[in-house]
Design a protein around this motif. Structure first.
Motif, mmCIF file in Angstrom:
data_model
loop_
_atom_site.group_PDB
_atom_site.id
_atom_site.type_symbol
_atom_site.label_atom_id
_atom_site.label_comp_id
_atom_site.label_asym_id
_atom_site.label_seq_id
_atom_site.Cartn_x
_atom_site.Cartn_y
_atom_site.Cartn_z
ATOM 1 N N ASN A 136 0.807 -1.223 0.000
ATOM 2 C CA ASN A 136 0.000 0.000 0.000
ATOM 3 C C ASN A 136 0.844 1.280 0.000
ATOM 4 N N GLY A 137 2.148 1.104 -0.187
ATOM 5 C CA GLY A 137 3.024 2.269 -0.294
ATOM 6 C C GLY A 137 3.142 3.082 0.986
ATOM 7 N N VAL A 138 3.074 2.416 2.132
ATOM 8 C CA VAL A 138 3.169 3.108 3.417
ATOM 9 C C VAL A 138 4.610 3.054 3.911
ATOM 10 N N SER A 139 5.203 4.199 4.114
ATOM 11 C CA SER A 139 6.598 4.287 4.557
ATOM 12 C C SER A 139 6.690 4.235 6.077
ATOM 13 N N MET A 140 7.924 4.029 6.555
ATOM 14 C CA MET A 140 8.200 3.985 7.984
ATOM 15 C C MET A 140 9.312 4.982 8.297
ATOM 16 N N THR A 141 9.183 5.674 9.426
ATOM 17 C CA THR A 141 10.213 6.616 9.867
ATOM 18 C C THR A 141 10.985 6.019 11.036
ATOM 19 N N SER A 142 12.295 5.913 10.853
ATOM 20 C CA SER A 142 13.190 5.458 11.917
ATOM 21 C C SER A 142 13.543 6.639 12.822
ATOM 22 N N THR A 143 13.403 6.439 14.115
ATOM 23 C CA THR A 143 13.795 7.458 15.103
ATOM 24 C C THR A 143 14.620 6.781 16.192
ATOM 25 N N LEU A 144 15.589 6.006 15.789
ATOM 26 C CA LEU A 144 16.336 5.183 16.739
ATOM 27 C C LEU A 144 16.941 5.998 17.868
ATOM 28 N N VAL A 145 17.414 7.193 17.573
ATOM 29 C CA VAL A 145 18.156 7.951 18.578
ATOM 30 C C VAL A 145 17.323 8.280 19.807
ATOM 31 N N VAL A 146 16.048 8.605 19.638
ATOM 32 C CA VAL A 146 15.249 9.018 20.789
ATOM 33 C C VAL A 146 14.991 7.852 21.739
ATOM 34 N N TYR A 147 15.138 6.626 21.246
ATOM 35 C CA TYR A 147 15.044 5.447 22.108
ATOM 36 C C TYR A 147 16.423 5.044 22.630
ATOM 37 N N GLU A 148 17.434 5.149 21.782
ATOM 38 C CA GLU A 148 18.780 4.731 22.180
ATOM 39 C C GLU A 148 19.283 5.484 23.400
ATOM 40 N N ILE A 149 18.887 6.740 23.569
ATOM 41 C CA ILE A 149 19.349 7.517 24.714
ATOM 42 C C ILE A 149 18.862 6.943 26.044
ATOM 43 N N PRO A 160 26.979 3.012 25.413
ATOM 44 C CA PRO A 160 28.028 3.989 25.708
ATOM 45 C C PRO A 160 27.443 5.303 26.212
ATOM 46 N N PRO A 161 28.209 6.077 26.974
ATOM 47 C CA PRO A 161 27.710 7.366 27.481
ATOM 48 C C PRO A 161 27.292 8.295 26.344
ATOM 49 N N ILE A 162 26.353 9.177 26.635
ATOM 50 C CA ILE A 162 25.961 10.210 25.681
ATOM 51 C C ILE A 162 27.181 11.072 25.373
ATOM 52 N N HIS A 163 27.373 11.399 24.097
ATOM 53 C CA HIS A 163 28.540 12.176 23.686
ATOM 54 C C HIS A 163 28.520 13.559 24.350
ATOM 55 N N GLU A 164 29.689 14.025 24.772
ATOM 56 C CA GLU A 164 29.795 15.310 25.458
ATOM 57 C C GLU A 164 29.297 16.468 24.607
ATOM 58 N N ARG A 165 29.365 16.339 23.298
ATOM 59 C CA ARG A 165 28.911 17.435 22.429
ATOM 60 C C ARG A 165 27.435 17.750 22.661
ATOM 61 N N VAL A 166 26.659 16.760 23.091
ATOM 62 C CA VAL A 166 25.239 16.987 23.379
ATOM 63 C C VAL A 166 25.088 17.926 24.566
ATOM 64 N N TYR A 167 25.794 17.644 25.656
ATOM 65 C CA TYR A 167 25.695 18.494 26.838
ATOM 66 C C TYR A 167 26.248 19.890 26.557
ATOM 67 N N ALA A 191 21.530 7.721 34.761
ATOM 68 C CA ALA A 191 20.607 6.773 35.390
ATOM 69 C C ALA A 191 20.056 5.771 34.378
ATOM 70 N N ARG A 192 19.717 6.233 33.188
ATOM 71 C CA ARG A 192 19.178 5.330 32.166
ATOM 72 C C ARG A 192 20.223 4.300 31.747
ATOM 73 N N ARG A 193 21.444 4.738 31.550
ATOM 74 C CA ARG A 193 22.499 3.793 31.178
ATOM 75 C C ARG A 193 22.730 2.763 32.288
ATOM 76 N N ALA A 194 22.448 3.163 33.528
ATOM 77 C CA ALA A 194 22.625 2.253 34.669
ATOM 78 C C ALA A 194 21.418 1.345 34.890
#
Length: 468
Positions: free
Chosen positions: A289-302, A308-315, A332-335
């Motif tokens: 049916n031609g329905v696409s999917m959007t990947s948003t991996l980063v918002v879950y990966e955090i 690995p720790p969040i990159h310092e460039r983000v902070y 806390a999430r990484r732990a």
């Protein structure tokens, strides 16, 4: 009060009330702006899915690419501005399909980022965005107009109406009471100028069907972050796009009942069989049916434990008061506190790869929400790394993040690949992207033939992202 004091007060009031964007001189942020530009001796990954090419020259005239090929095959006019990009990689401008104009972060903070967000998107190489759910639709429409008229810096924008949900949702969402309200809302915002609509988790099948039908009547399209409705149900109703991949598809949950959102359903997906009939049927319905999917991996990966720790460039890019809260939550999430199971995240990556293998159209976007460790632009760049980790090759990731987004938006004839006749939306990176494996070395971002200085754009918003 004497006359001079009154005049001073009036001047201060006028300055405070004036739009700070209008009338600004953006020349300091522009690295290359000429009628004819030759980008020479670069490696290209062109967005078509083809392998990279060395020693390429791209000739830009005005806002268009007029020639692409080996340097020996391209005649560069003497009047062209020639830029030697030996040791650089050029890819198409990124097209973010889940790129809000607002941001949430820390302990319940939220803000419209019409200033910092739009600059950070462009500085990170994102030349086109679909906002995919608006908290302030008129602010988005006004920002879009300001960017198009040269009064603000930012990507080309495809705006959406307000989030459309059912019985539950935040105060900024349209909470539907029936299908009639859905139709009135869609008709109104269609006339106001939005190009997409986004349905949200608690919408019913009847309401979603009304949204889709009314949107299509108005020449608009619909995407959704679902839960109460499964993907196959949404496809049957005529939806155009689905957000978040596996994380938002409740149809594999044993406890799923019609029009209800089973709480925490994705937590059990670590054992999901991607080759099962249920999953493959989802893919078949979407592809057929031609329905696409959007990947948003980063918002879950955090939020995945043990990563690995969040990159310092983000902070470093965030406002300090927000950065400290984001860092505390990230640790806390990484732990393992309030975290996503690593097996579920790995399964989500596998799900997206299998969808593409089944013939599905996968695009990508950042979704700068949650607790805030995936800010605009920087989160898009992180998606590049995560899609590589999911098993896609560099040419495939570039295609997902450029040409595929253009296909979803219906603008592949204009942007998304490095080909003659296309708009000159390009990202120039220092080094060999296929060796570096990330987009952190973005140097210039060409949007409609104008080359913006990535570093200067990013520095102009350092320390205010999250508040302005």
């Amino acid at each position: 009060m004497n006359l001079s004091t009154k005049l001073l007060i009036l001047m201060i009031m006028a300055a405070m009330s004036a739009n700070p964007i209008i009338g600004q001189d953006f020349d300091d942020f522009i690295a290359v702006d000429s009628g004819l530009i030759a980008l020479m001796n670069a490696k290209t990954i062109d967005g078509t899915g083809d392998q990279s090419k060395l020693g390429q020259t791209i000739l830009i005239e005005g806002d268009k690419i007029i020639a692409v090929g080996p340097g020996s095959d391209i005649t560069v006019p003497d009047r062209a501005v020639k830029i030697d990009l030996s040791g650089h990689t050029i890819i198409p401008g990124l097209i973010g399909l889940h790129n809000h104009s607002f941001y949430t972060g820390g302990r319940g903070r939220s803000a419209q980022l019409s200033f910092s967000g739009s600059r950070l998107y462009l500085g990170s190489g994102v030349t086109t965005i679909r906002t995919t759910g608006a908290r302030a639709p008129y602010e988005e429409l006004n920002l879009k107009d300001q960017i198009e008229s040269g009064q603000a810096i930012g990507p080309t924008m495809y705006t959406t109406g307000p989030y459309i949900t059912g019985e539950q949702g935040s105060q900024t969402m349209a909470r539907l009471s029936d299908a009639g309200q859905a139709r009135r809302l869609v008709d109104y915002w269609s006339n106001e100028g939005v190009s997409w609509f986004k349905a949200y988790t608690w919408i019913s099948r009847e309401e979603l069907g009304a949204v889709i039908d009314e949107a299509h009547k108005n020449g608009k399209k619909v995407t959704a972050h679902l839960c109460s409705v499964g993907y196959r149900e949404a496809v049957a109703l005529g939806i155009d796009n689905l957000e978040h991949g596996l994380f938002a598809n409740s149809e594999y949950a044993p406890s799923k009942t019609p029009d209800q959102c089973p709480p925490g359903f994705s937590g059990a997906y670590g054992d999901l069989d991607i080759n099962s009939e249920a999953v493959q049927s989802t893919f078949k319905d979407m592809v057929d049916n031609g329905v696409s999917m959007t990947s948003t991996l980063v918002v879950y990966e955090i939020s995945v434990a043990g990563r690995p720790p969040i990159h310092e460039r983000v902070y470093d890019i965030l406002a300090p008061e927000i950065a400290s809260e984001v860092r505390e939550i990230a640790v806390a999430r990484r732990a393992g506190q309030g975290s996503i199971d690593p097996r579920v995240f790995a399964k989500a990556m596998q799900y997206e790869r299998a969808f593409v293998e089944a013939g599905g159209l996968l695009a990508a976007g950042v979704d700068p929400t949650g607790y805030g460790a995936a800010p605009p632009g920087f989160g898009d760049q992180r998606n590049y790394e995560l899609l590589l980790e999911a098993g896609f090759s560099h040419p495939e990731v570039v295609q997902i993040m450029s040409a595929n987004g253009a296909k979803v938006l219906g603008i592949l004839d204009e942007v998304g690949t490095i080909q003659p006749g296309k708009t000159a939306d390009l990202v120039v990176l220092e080094g060999d992207l296929e060796e570096i494996g990330n987009l952190h070395t973005t140097k210039f971002v060409f949007k409609q033939g104008v080359g913006w200085d990535s570093h200067k754009l990013i520095e102009s918003v350092r320390g205010i992202v999250g508040i302005r």
